[in-house]
Design a protein around this motif. Structure first.
Motif, PDB file in Angstrom:
ATOM      1  N   GLN B  93       0.807  -1.221   0.000  1.00 58.58           N
ATOM      2  CA  GLN B  93       0.000   0.000   0.000  1.00 58.58           C
ATOM      3  C   GLN B  93       0.835   1.263   0.000  1.00 58.58           C
ATOM      4  O   GLN B  93       0.525   2.232   0.692  1.00 58.58           O
ATOM      5  CB  GLN B  93      -0.986   0.021   1.196  1.00 58.58           C
ATOM      6  N   LEU B  94       1.893   1.276  -0.784  1.00 57.23           N
ATOM      7  CA  LEU B  94       2.586   2.542  -1.020  1.00 57.23           C
ATOM      8  C   LEU B  94       1.658   3.425  -1.845  1.00 57.23           C
ATOM      9  O   LEU B  94       0.789   2.921  -2.553  1.00 57.23           O
ATOM     10  CB  LEU B  94       3.897   2.302  -1.770  1.00 57.23           C
ATOM     11  N   PHE B  95       1.849   4.735  -1.740  1.00 56.22           N
ATOM     12  CA  PHE B  95       1.012   5.651  -2.511  1.00 56.22           C
ATOM     13  C   PHE B  95       1.601   5.762  -3.921  1.00 56.22           C
ATOM     14  O   PHE B  95       2.699   6.299  -4.093  1.00 56.22           O
ATOM     15  CB  PHE B  95       0.941   7.010  -1.821  1.00 56.22           C
ATOM     16  N   PRO B  96       0.907   5.232  -4.933  1.00 47.96           N
ATOM     17  CA  PRO B  96       1.522   5.079  -6.258  1.00 47.96           C
ATOM     18  C   PRO B  96       1.796   6.404  -6.966  1.00 47.96           C
ATOM     19  O   PRO B  96       2.622   6.450  -7.869  1.00 47.96           O
ATOM     20  CB  PRO B  96       0.483   4.268  -7.036  1.00 47.96           C
ATOM     21  N   HIS B  97       1.113   7.469  -6.543  1.00 51.92           N
ATOM     22  CA  HIS B  97       1.303   8.753  -7.228  1.00 51.92           C
ATOM     23  C   HIS B  97       2.429   9.566  -6.608  1.00 51.92           C
ATOM     24  O   HIS B  97       2.636  10.721  -6.970  1.00 51.92           O
ATOM     25  CB  HIS B  97      -0.002   9.549  -7.213  1.00 51.92           C
ATOM     26  N   MET B  98       3.140   8.969  -5.656  1.00 50.43           N
ATOM     27  CA  MET B  98       4.233   9.690  -5.000  1.00 50.43           C
ATOM     28  C   MET B  98       5.530   8.896  -5.132  1.00 50.43           C
ATOM     29  O   MET B  98       5.505   7.669  -5.155  1.00 50.43           O
ATOM     30  CB  MET B  98       3.925   9.848  -3.506  1.00 50.43           C
ATOM     31  N   TYR B 139       9.389   6.011  -8.509  1.00 47.16           N
ATOM     32  CA  TYR B 139       7.994   5.729  -8.163  1.00 47.16           C
ATOM     33  C   TYR B 139       7.846   4.255  -7.775  1.00 47.16           C
ATOM     34  O   TYR B 139       8.574   3.400  -8.304  1.00 47.16           O
ATOM     35  CB  TYR B 139       7.071   6.067  -9.328  1.00 47.16           C
ATOM     36  N   SER B 141       5.975   1.873  -8.614  1.00 46.03           N
ATOM     37  CA  SER B 141       5.755   0.885  -9.666  1.00 46.03           C
ATOM     38  C   SER B 141       7.059   0.374 -10.273  1.00 46.03           C
ATOM     39  O   SER B 141       7.067  -0.645 -10.952  1.00 46.03           O
ATOM     40  CB  SER B 141       4.878   1.487 -10.769  1.00 46.03           C
TER      41      SER B 141
END
Lengths: 221, 248
Positions: B93-98, B139, B141
């Motif tokens: 659950q890392l924040f993908p937009h950061m 990022y 991803s």
């Protein structure tokens, strides 16, 4: 059908009038989309809130807008509201369009917000973030990115729907085309010309949305 | 040796999902600097118990006492409590937009409200600690699962929690990536971090755990130090469970 040379002559000869009309169409579209985004986000948040009543309010709004024709909504705002207090024609049209777009945008936002993994909210909350902060910093940025393709679609629909403002005598593209067409007994030429203007506007809008999508997609690369 | 402080105390905790009674009269204690491993088969309630500890699940009744204070979501500011309880999730659950760095400084700057440059300093130290100092501006991803989980650990540590909860931290990882995450966790344990770990990694539980809690069907069946638990289990259920897991 008009000959190509006639079409081309009329097209180049009428640019002054059409540019003005195009600007009005753009203003109507811009206002209705921007206000529509605010309205849409507001009702999407009502819908996902834990308070049931707020969710119902959002449902009713979406149902009313989706359940009635846009032209009816424009007329109700134009004739109805203008009877209560003076609403300039532009704002009657712009607000009706915004109110209409808002319902579809609300549904787009609701869908994309709900499509974000619940674990994202849990992760944010587990770090001590209050729900509103987690929404603003974590959920909405991701939801907005996912919303862009359907939003772009809605913007295009909104742009073309602004032609209905012609019926409350806004001199936007469609109105100018039909007026010039009947004045010159040359409807088809002017309708083809106005189609070209709409195609150009839609092309520009599509390009902008695509650019924006690419810019926001950095995190996928 | 002076007595260890009790970080978490749970008394008679019960929790149901509809008709399903998932936690039954749970009593448990976590001492400072201890690593408590929650083990048991799927559906035994261990993840739910863990999630009750930072109030992602609401208990039905019973007491949850954290650092001497009984916590109830109605009366206390849960956000304040959660700042002290870090959590690491199965699916990272890392924040993908950061970026990695932005993930780590997000809560310190917006919740603890420390200056950004200080948060960045601390984040970089944490990244060195988890061995990812070269991934600062990447990022999520672009990272492997193991790297993502180590960033998630750094993110949780950035809030300077008193206790860290791990919900099956290696279950979503490819086998060859499990080791790097377990190593990071082991180092944390050696630094004296208090940890509660839901895990299927028996080797980790035996080696790093200070206390093993075995759950079955919503109850704590047996709890003991690992030396006793693994070599000399008392309960029949525990023996069966250990037999099936050692077959692997």
């Amino acid at each position: 059908m008009p000959s190509f040379s006639h079409f081309f002559e009329t097209l180049t000869g009428s640019t002054n009038v059409f540019i003005d009309a195009m600007l009005l169409t753009l203003e109507l579209t811009a206002v209705s989309i921007l206000v529509g985004i605010v309205i849409g986000l507001f009702f999407a948040l009502l819908k996902i809130s834990n308070v049931k009543v707020l969710g119902y309010i959002s449902d009713i709004y979406v149902y009313l807008v989706r359940g009635t024709p846009l032209i009816v909504q424009i007329f109700i705002l134009y004739f109805g509201i203008s009877g209560i207090f003076l609403l300039p024609d532009f704002w009657a049209a712009a607000l009706a369009l915004a109110f209409h777009n808002g319902a579809y945008i609300a549904e787009i936002f609701r869908g994309t917000i709900q499509s974000i993994d619940q674990g994202q909210m849990e992760a944010a909350r587990s770090l001590g973030m209050p729900k509103s902060l987690a929404l603003r910093r974590i959920i909405l940025p991701q939801a907005f990115r996912r919303a862009l393709p359907p939003l772009g679609n809605q913007f295009i629909i909104g742009l073309k729907d602004s032609s209905l403002a012609a019926f409350i005598s806004m001199n936007e593209l469609f109105n100018v085309a039909t007026t010039l067409g009947s004045n010159n007994f040359d409807e088809m030429t002017y309708l083809l010309i106005v189609a070209v203007y709409y195609l150009i506007l839609v092309a520009i809008l599509t390009l902008l949305v695509n650019l924006f999508e690419k810019k926001l997609a950095v995190s996928d690369r | 040796m002076e007595e260890q402080k009790t970080i978490v105390r749970i008394k008679k905790l019960n929790k149901s999902f509809g008709d399903l009674h998932v936690l039954k009269d749970i009593d448990m204690k976590v001492l400072e600097s201890d690593v408590v491993c929650l083990i048991g088969s799927s559906g035994s309630g261990k993840s739910t118990l863990l999630r009750c500890l930072n109030f992602l699940e609401k208990k039905d009744n019973g007491q949850i006492i954290i650092e001497g204070e009984e916590i109830n979501p109605g009366t206390q500011d849960i956000n304040k409590v959660r700042e002290k309880i870090g959590m690491v999730f199965q699916h990272f659950q890392l924040f993908p937009h950061m970026t990695v760095l932005e993930n780590i400084i997000e809560a310190p700057t917006h919740v603890r409200k420390i200056p950004k440059n200080q948060a960045v300093e601390e984040a970089k130290e944490l990244l060195v600690k988890v061995g990812l100092e070269d991934k600062t501006d990447v990022y999520p991803s672009k990272l492997s699962g193991g790297q993502q989980q180590r960033v998630a650990i750094a993110r949780a540590l950035a809030m300077k929690p008193d206790i860290l909860l791990f919900d099956e931290p290696t279950s979503a990882l490819d086998p060859e990536l499990v080791g790097e995450v377990l190593t990071t966790m082991k180092e944390l344990a050696e630094d004296g971090m208090t940890m509660v770990v839901v895990t299927h990694e028996m080797g980790f539980a035996r080696e790093v755990g200070d206390w093993i809690v075995f759950m079955h069907d919503g109850r704590i069946v047996e709890s003991a130090p690992p030396e006793v638990f693994f070599s000399n289990p008392r309960e029949e259920r525990t023996k069966e469970f250990l037999k099936t897991t050692s077959l692997k």
